[in-house]
Design an enzyme around this catalytic site. Sequence first.
Site, mmCIF file in Angstrom:
data_model
loop_
_atom_site.group_PDB
_atom_site.id
_atom_site.type_symbol
_atom_site.label_atom_id
_atom_site.label_comp_id
_atom_site.label_asym_id
_atom_site.label_seq_id
_atom_site.Cartn_x
_atom_site.Cartn_y
_atom_site.Cartn_z
ATOM 1 N N ASP A 44 -25.376 -43.800 -61.407
ATOM 2 C CA ASP A 44 -24.979 -44.456 -60.175
ATOM 3 C C ASP A 44 -25.623 -45.835 -60.082
ATOM 4 O OD1 ASP A 44 -23.860 -43.877 -57.214
ATOM 5 O OD2 ASP A 44 -25.737 -45.019 -57.078
ATOM 6 N N TYR A 49 -27.933 -54.000 -57.528
ATOM 7 C CA TYR A 49 -29.167 -53.548 -58.176
ATOM 8 C C TYR A 49 -29.663 -54.535 -59.227
ATOM 9 C CZ TYR A 49 -27.768 -49.085 -56.074
ATOM 10 O OH TYR A 49 -27.374 -48.097 -55.193
ATOM 11 N N LYS A 78 -20.696 -50.481 -57.424
ATOM 12 C CA LYS A 78 -20.376 -50.682 -56.011
ATOM 13 C C LYS A 78 -19.997 -52.144 -55.764
ATOM 14 C CE LYS A 78 -23.690 -47.099 -54.760
ATOM 15 N NZ LYS A 78 -24.431 -47.041 -56.045
ATOM 16 N N HIS A 111 -19.784 -50.883 -50.996
ATOM 17 C CA HIS A 111 -21.207 -50.622 -50.794
ATOM 18 C C HIS A 111 -21.570 -50.518 -49.315
ATOM 19 C CE1 HIS A 111 -25.281 -51.239 -53.008
ATOM 20 N NE2 HIS A 111 -25.395 -50.376 -52.029
ATOM 21 N N SER A 165 -19.386 -46.198 -48.964
ATOM 22 C CA SER A 165 -20.825 -45.967 -48.841
ATOM 23 C C SER A 165 -21.323 -46.542 -47.522
ATOM 24 C CB SER A 165 -21.554 -46.624 -50.023
ATOM 25 O OG SER A 165 -22.942 -46.411 -49.954
ATOM 26 N N SER A 214 -31.395 -41.437 -51.663
ATOM 27 C CA SER A 214 -32.725 -41.317 -51.030
ATOM 28 C C SER A 214 -33.004 -39.884 -50.599
ATOM 29 C CB SER A 214 -32.849 -42.282 -49.853
ATOM 30 O OG SER A 214 -32.712 -43.613 -50.288
ATOM 31 N N PHE A 216 -35.325 -38.040 -51.290
ATOM 32 C CA PHE A 216 -36.739 -37.771 -51.033
ATOM 33 C C PHE A 216 -37.248 -38.495 -49.785
ATOM 34 C CE2 PHE A 216 -36.749 -37.480 -55.901
ATOM 35 C CZ PHE A 216 -36.367 -36.141 -55.871
ATOM 36 N N GLY A 217 -36.325 -38.993 -48.967
ATOM 37 C CA GLY A 217 -36.688 -39.586 -47.691
ATOM 38 C C GLY A 217 -37.457 -40.881 -47.817
ATOM 39 N N LYS A 274 -40.040 -38.074 -68.438
ATOM 40 C CA LYS A 274 -39.115 -37.129 -69.057
ATOM 41 C C LYS A 274 -39.144 -35.771 -68.376
ATOM 42 C CE LYS A 274 -37.741 -35.167 -73.498
ATOM 43 N NZ LYS A 274 -37.999 -35.108 -74.957
ATOM 44 N N ASN A 280 -35.450 -32.513 -62.291
ATOM 45 C CA ASN A 280 -34.392 -32.855 -61.343
ATOM 46 C C ASN A 280 -33.048 -32.289 -61.792
ATOM 47 O OD1 ASN A 280 -36.263 -34.297 -59.837
ATOM 48 N ND2 ASN A 280 -35.649 -36.288 -60.641
#
Length: 324
Positions: A44, A49, A78, A111, A165, A214, A216-217, A274, A280
């Site tokens: 993504d 970016y 995006k 975006h 988005s 995001s 993980f906040g 790694k 994940n």
Amino acid sequence: MTKLVTLNNGIKIPQIGFGCWKVPNKICADQIYQAIKSGYRLFDGATDYGNEKEVGLGIKKAIADGIVKREDLTIVSKLWNSYHSPKNVKLVVKKILGDLGLDYLDVLYMHFPIAQKFVEIDQKYPPGFYCGEQGWDFEDVPISVTWSAMEDLVHAGLVKSIGISNFTGALIQDLLRGCRIRPQLLQIEHHPYLVQKNLIKWVQAQGIVVVAYSSFGPQSFIELNSKTAQDTPPLFTHPTIKKIAAAHSASTAQILLRWATQNDICIIPKSSKKERLLENLQSDSFDLTDEELAEIDHLDQNLRFNDPWDWVQGDIKKKIPTFL
């Protein structure tokens, strides 16, 4: 192999991908290559970016080494705010494809639902929230007009699937009323502090796949000097998340990711390690109970960390209409 999700155009994409936001340019190509070696097949990215050339190099090396074929990968980009005018949509997508070294994109998002003033590619790329010396200027380009230009990219074979988005429900409903191609995906900020349950339920009922960023906040925003993120307790060490992680012999990161995927939401975490990449990717190897899912839902504070207002610098803020 991670679970595949079927979009409303029949195309299948991995539920777990790799997010390219904030991957430093100097290590980006190797990060992408290592992620492909670890089993990731969705990447993504975005114009904004500023690392799409390096992402392309990582993909090129993995294909050259015979690890994957192009058709095995789902490559995402995006459309940035400065390119919403139809005459600029195809222009910038050609630039994106050139940077990535690819003939087509698997997914292209709009975006933000914001049309900023066009900035020439050879003047400043990516332009970010820069819109010329006069401040943050806008173009009078309706979302539906930009979307129509994105639909044309699908018909031209440059893009396979298109999405949106950072859209609200009202904007999505308005887009659905007049589009030729329904959005395949909606990408939004999503974590236990910002659950957005009603929006997600409605969007999924429209046949649109939800993708979380995001996950993980506050973690993603601390390094951006976000005071809100710095003042918010990290989810990695939250007592509720730690308790559930212990019950499953899992990491707190895996719990946060599994909470999303068990709600049929796609995720795009990243890591430079790694072991974390594998962790994940394997976060869907167990199931949370209904009680655990509800416990995590109850952490909701409607707390958003990705606010464009925070990224605008200096005196330019004074020129921005307050409706933002």
